[in-house]
Design a protein around this motif. Structure first.
Motif, short mmCIF file in Angstrom:
data_model
loop_
_atom_site.label_atom_id
_atom_site.label_comp_id
_atom_site.label_asym_id
_atom_site.label_seq_id
_atom_site.Cartn_x
_atom_site.Cartn_y
_atom_site.Cartn_z
N LEU A 211 -21.18 11.14 64.35
CA LEU A 211 -20.29 10.11 64.89
C LEU A 211 -18.86 10.44 64.48
O LEU A 211 -18.58 10.60 63.30
N VAL B 167 -23.96 11.43 59.89
CA VAL B 167 -24.38 10.17 59.28
C VAL B 167 -25.87 9.94 59.51
O VAL B 167 -26.49 10.58 60.37
N ASP C 165 -23.06 8.15 55.16
CA ASP C 165 -22.75 9.55 55.48
C ASP C 165 -23.89 10.42 55.01
O ASP C 165 -24.48 10.18 53.94
N GLU D 65 -24.90 2.35 61.32
CA GLU D 65 -24.73 3.41 60.31
C GLU D 65 -25.16 2.96 58.93
O GLU D 65 -24.72 1.93 58.43
N GLY E 59 -28.42 6.66 60.37
CA GLY E 59 -28.34 5.30 60.87
C GLY E 59 -29.60 4.91 61.61
O GLY E 59 -30.55 5.69 61.72
#
Length: 195
Positions: free
Chosen positions: A171, A176, A190, A187, A178
């Protein structure tokens, strides 16, 4: 009742709130009510979802649900609000817990619904986003928006179930993890933080 008792949220504030909240059916329109602030009441919602009054757990689920129905988050504090008064309470984390989860489908078409400890049912989407806050141990704590500015902390057991749904994506140039659900991608963290 003397004016000073009303203004301070004195010892009868709990009784007045119970009586006022019992008056209607369905979800009260607490966002439209703007009564005077009458001070703090000795009520607390612990991080584990237990409601306390004057240091004692409130053991009647129906009473907890009643108070939950008149709970609101004002910019400066959580309050119990009726058409005639507003009293502040303490909330240690989120006011509610998401204690049950239902999942249908996969990907962004996945429907993800939660039931709270006070029997609100919400489906993750634009009106009920799923967010993840960092905890003190580098992990992520999931929350789902219930109504207004009131959120439910997803229980640890359900958080593990959510973690199994997490997938990697890129993203805005970031890798990430999510969860796809309710037409969106929520999300978690990271990818660099997950390692």
């Amino acid at each position: 009742m003397a004016d000073h008792e009303f203004e301070t949220g004195g010892p009868d504030a709990l009784s007045r709130l119970v009586a006022a909240a019992k008056g209607g059916r369905g979800a009260p329109p607490v966002e439209r009510w703007n009564p005077p602030y009458c001070g703090e009441i000795d009520m607390r919602i612990a991080a584990d979802g237990t409601w306390f009054y004057q240091g004692t757990p409130i053991g009647r689920p129906a009473l907890v649900k009643l108070f939950a129905s008149v709970l609101r988050k004002d910019p400066e504090r959580f309050v119990l609000v009726t058409p005639v008064e507003r009293v502040g309470i303490v909330v240690e984390d989120a006011p509610f817990l998401a204690v049950e989860m239902a999942v249908e489908g996969a990907g962004e078409a996945r429907r993800l619904a939660f039931r709270t400890n006070v029997d609100d049912v919400v489906t993750v989407g634009a009106d009920h986003p799923l967010v993840f806050a960092r905890d003190g141990h580098g992990g992520a704590k999931p929350y789902v928006k219930v109504r207004g500015e009131l959120w439910a902390l997803v229980t640890r057991a359900l958080a593990y179930d959510l973690a199994e749904m997490a997938e990697p994506r890129t993203l805005d140039g970031r890798d990430v993890f999510g969860i796809a659900a309710g037409g969106g991608f929520w999300e978690v963290m990271d990818a660099a933080d997950a390692g």
